[in-house]
Design a protein around this motif. Structure first.
Motif, PDB file in Angstrom:
ATOM      1  N   UNK A 334       0.819  -1.214   0.000  1.00 46.54           N
ATOM      2  CA  UNK A 334       0.000   0.000   0.000  1.00 46.54           C
ATOM      3  C   UNK A 334       0.855   1.267   0.000  1.00 46.54           C
ATOM      4  N   UNK A 335       2.055   1.173   0.548  1.00 48.46           N
ATOM      5  CA  UNK A 335       2.964   2.317   0.642  1.00 48.46           C
ATOM      6  C   UNK A 335       4.341   1.888   0.157  1.00 48.46           C
ATOM      7  N   UNK A 336       4.992   2.765  -0.624  1.00 47.81           N
ATOM      8  CA  UNK A 336       6.332   2.463  -1.140  1.00 47.81           C
ATOM      9  C   UNK A 336       7.246   3.623  -0.800  1.00 47.81           C
ATOM     10  N   UNK A 337       8.350   3.328  -0.125  1.00 46.89           N
ATOM     11  CA  UNK A 337       9.284   4.361   0.294  1.00 46.89           C
ATOM     12  C   UNK A 337      10.388   4.597  -0.722  1.00 46.89           C
ATOM     13  N   UNK A 338      10.656   5.873  -1.034  1.00 53.32           N
ATOM     14  CA  UNK A 338      11.698   6.252  -1.987  1.00 53.32           C
ATOM     15  C   UNK A 338      12.725   7.115  -1.251  1.00 53.32           C
ATOM     16  N   UNK A 385       0.333   4.967  -2.125  1.00 54.69           N
ATOM     17  CA  UNK A 385       1.121   6.156  -1.790  1.00 54.69           C
ATOM     18  C   UNK A 385       2.617   5.847  -1.886  1.00 54.69           C
ATOM     19  N   UNK A 386       3.381   6.870  -2.275  1.00 54.33           N
ATOM     20  CA  UNK A 386       4.838   6.805  -2.211  1.00 54.33           C
ATOM     21  C   UNK A 386       5.312   7.839  -1.191  1.00 54.33           C
ATOM     22  N   UNK A 387       6.294   7.452  -0.412  1.00 51.62           N
ATOM     23  CA  UNK A 387       6.933   8.376   0.526  1.00 51.62           C
ATOM     24  C   UNK A 387       8.291   8.743  -0.041  1.00 51.62           C
ATOM     25  N   UNK A 401       4.491  12.921   0.547  1.00 52.32           N
ATOM     26  CA  UNK A 401       3.517  11.837   0.409  1.00 52.32           C
ATOM     27  C   UNK A 401       2.830  12.012  -0.938  1.00 52.32           C
ATOM     28  N   UNK A 402       3.113  11.094  -1.866  1.00 52.84           N
ATOM     29  CA  UNK A 402       2.579  11.201  -3.217  1.00 52.84           C
ATOM     30  C   UNK A 402       1.463  10.196  -3.435  1.00 52.84           C
ATOM     31  N   UNK A 403       0.302  10.688  -3.869  1.00 51.08           N
ATOM     32  CA  UNK A 403      -0.816   9.821  -4.256  1.00 51.08           C
ATOM     33  C   UNK A 403      -0.504   9.302  -5.650  1.00 51.08           C
ATOM     34  N   UNK A 404      -0.240   8.024  -5.782  1.00 47.53           N
ATOM     35  CA  UNK A 404       0.199   7.466  -7.068  1.00 47.53           C
ATOM     36  C   UNK A 404      -0.924   7.351  -8.080  1.00 47.53           C
ATOM     37  N   UNK A 405      -2.156   7.483  -7.633  1.00 42.93           N
ATOM     38  CA  UNK A 405      -3.279   7.462  -8.571  1.00 42.93           C
ATOM     39  C   UNK A 405      -3.494   8.832  -9.207  1.00 42.93           C
ATOM     40  N   UNK A 407      -1.324  11.565  -8.718  1.00 37.25           N
ATOM     41  CA  UNK A 407      -0.076  12.259  -8.966  1.00 37.25           C
ATOM     42  C   UNK A 407       0.174  13.426  -8.038  1.00 37.25           C
ATOM     43  N   UNK A 408      -0.782  13.730  -7.174  1.00 37.15           N
ATOM     44  CA  UNK A 408      -0.623  14.847  -6.249  1.00 37.15           C
ATOM     45  C   UNK A 408       0.357  14.480  -5.130  1.00 37.15           C
ATOM     46  N   UNK A 409       1.148  15.447  -4.715  1.00 41.30           N
ATOM     47  CA  UNK A 409       2.113  15.230  -3.641  1.00 41.30           C
ATOM     48  C   UNK A 409       2.013  16.362  -2.624  1.00 41.30           C
ATOM     49  N   UNK A 410       2.089  16.003  -1.361  1.00 41.36           N
ATOM     50  CA  UNK A 410       2.053  17.009  -0.294  1.00 41.36           C
ATOM     51  C   UNK A 410       3.135  16.669   0.715  1.00 41.36           C
ATOM     52  N   UNK A 411       3.555  17.685   1.468  1.00 43.68           N
ATOM     53  CA  UNK A 411       4.539  17.471   2.525  1.00 43.68           C
ATOM     54  C   UNK A 411       3.820  17.235   3.842  1.00 43.68           C
ATOM     55  N   UNK A 412       4.271  16.219   4.577  1.00 43.81           N
ATOM     56  CA  UNK A 412       3.690  15.868   5.865  1.00 43.81           C
ATOM     57  C   UNK A 412       4.800  15.783   6.901  1.00 43.81           C
TER      58      UNK A 412
END
Length: 427
Positions: A334-338, A385-387, A401-405, A407-412
């Protein structure tokens, strides 16, 4: 002086054995677990059976006249010169286990479920494998029509839970010891007047019922007027059969009476059934079973009755494909870290561990991949999500935190990302 190194030839899986690997294996495990869950809800406890048993268990329990025993078993001598056989079916092993461990002494019926591979040396084709996967249940110790109906309904519930609709349930009764001998003689007299080939006549001498299920058109034509066991049931068997049908009607389980049904194993009595899916071609049976009133005694136990089924996971998965049913996700995580740098990797390893403890499936980009390669890996993983974490993010105390569906990304905030992701995935 140069040497030419010979190329090592890779191995291949044995012929006729399907393998399930990502992403297709997600469908296999979903089908297996869904069928098992239907049995678990009905109170069937899990039993893990040996993959091989003494050969005599199957010769005596399944029947030496069956194709399973006479043609299809993987039998070999172990290092102690004992004849052992890879299990071709589950019922005999369950009954052996019940007897050996005295499970029938602690309350009846004994209700057990199992899942795993079974082995038959058959000609491989779509839906017919030498290693077949099954989910099965057995209920031992109660000669109750309501229990027969429950077993059938559990299988039906499992198929419905998968979203399947294109199957049908065929059902009949094979009678009991009080009516089978007379019917056997009646059928043998009928067969004696037919022009059958030598092999078919030999089969008929051992078990004449098998000729009823012969698939060859010429034999089917000869058997058109054969007497049917359903018309010659004892009063007790007829009453049992009628009660089973009434219970299935009450449960809303649709069925078709097939008086010519003959299962491939000799131990069946009374209720006998098969689930058929015509979208699978020749290998249309996706599961079946029935009652086996004499098997416990045959294998050295109490004279207790039993009823159960075996459902083919492989064929059920094929049926899902035919109907275009896919109620499962092929996403690995569900989550992939980069991570972008060693310090970021250390922090993402900790975040991944915290998410996993919270029940979230997480993977990371390993091996020092660049951003482009890591994001491709994230897409392939099926993650939602990608981190994305780099040195500047660490200094700021945030993670992307990027929503892979979308493409939106926000900082958390780093300290808040775990509970935020857990909440987002739960919603």
């Amino acid at each position: 002086m140069s040497t030419v190194q010979e190329k090592v030839q890779p191995f291949a899986a044995p012929k006729g054995i399907p393998e399930y690997y990502p992403p297709e294996s997600a469908g296999f495990t979903h089908v297996r677990d869904t069928l098992s869950a239907a049995a678990e809800r009905a109170g069937y406890g899990y039993v893990e059976l040996p993959v091989f048993e003494e050969t005599g268990l199957y010769a005596r329990g399944v029947g030496e006249s069956t194709d399973v025993v006479s043609k299809e078993m993987y039998t070999f001598a172990d290092r102690g010169e004992r004849s052992v056989t890879l299990r071709p079916e589950g019922t005999a092993g369950v009954v052996r286990s019940v007897i050996e461990h005295g499970m029938d002494r602690a309350g009846l019926p004994v209700k057990l479920r199992y899942a795993g591979p079974f082995f038959r040396y058959e000609r491989p084709q779509a839906g017919r494998y030498r290693q077949l996967q099954q989910v099965g249940i057995e209920a031992i110790g109660a000669d109750d029509p309501a229990l027969d109906a429950e077993v059938v309904a559990v299988a039906d519930e499992g198929f419905k839970a998968l979203g399947l609709t294109g199957y049908r349930l065929e059902l009949t009764s094979l009678g009991d010891a009080s009516c089978r001998p007379a019917y056997r003689s009646l059928l043998q007299d009928f067969l004696a007047g037919l022009d059958l080939d030598a092999a078919t006549r030999a089969r008929a001498a051992i078990n004449p019922l098998r000729v009823l299920d012969d698939k060859r058109p010429e034999v089917r034509a000869l058997m058109e007027d054969a007497p049917l066991l359903l018309d010659h049931l004892s009063p007790a068997s007829a009453e049992h059969h009628a009660a089973v049908l009434q219970h299935l009607d009450d449960l809303g389980v649709a069925y078709t009476i097939n008086p010519r049904m003959v299962r491939g194993l000799d131990y069946y009595t009374k209720t006998t059934f098969e689930f058929v899916h015509d979208g699978l071609g020749a290998q249309s049976g996706i599961g079946g079973g029935g009652r086996y009133d004499g098997l416990m005694a045959t294998l050295g136990g109490q004279p207790l009755s039993g009823v159960g089924f075996g459902i083919g996971v492989d064929r059920t998965l094929l049926a899902c494909g035919v109907e275009g049913v896919q109620p499962w996700s092929t996403a690995r995580v569900e989550v992939f870290g980069v991570p972008l740098g060693d310090a970021a990797r250390r922090r993402l390893v900790v975040i991944a561990g915290a998410l996993r403890k919270a029940g979230v499936r997480v993977d990371l980009a390993y091996g020092g991949r660049g951003v482009k390669g890591a994001m491709k890996a994230a897409d392939r993983s099926g993650a939602r999500y990608a981190l994305v974490l780099g040195e500047r993010d660490l200094e700021a105390g945030t993670v992307g935190v990027k929503d892979l569906a979308s493409g939106e990304q926000r900082d958390t905030a780093l300290d808040a990302v775990v509970p935020e992701l857990v909440a987002a995935l739960a919603s």
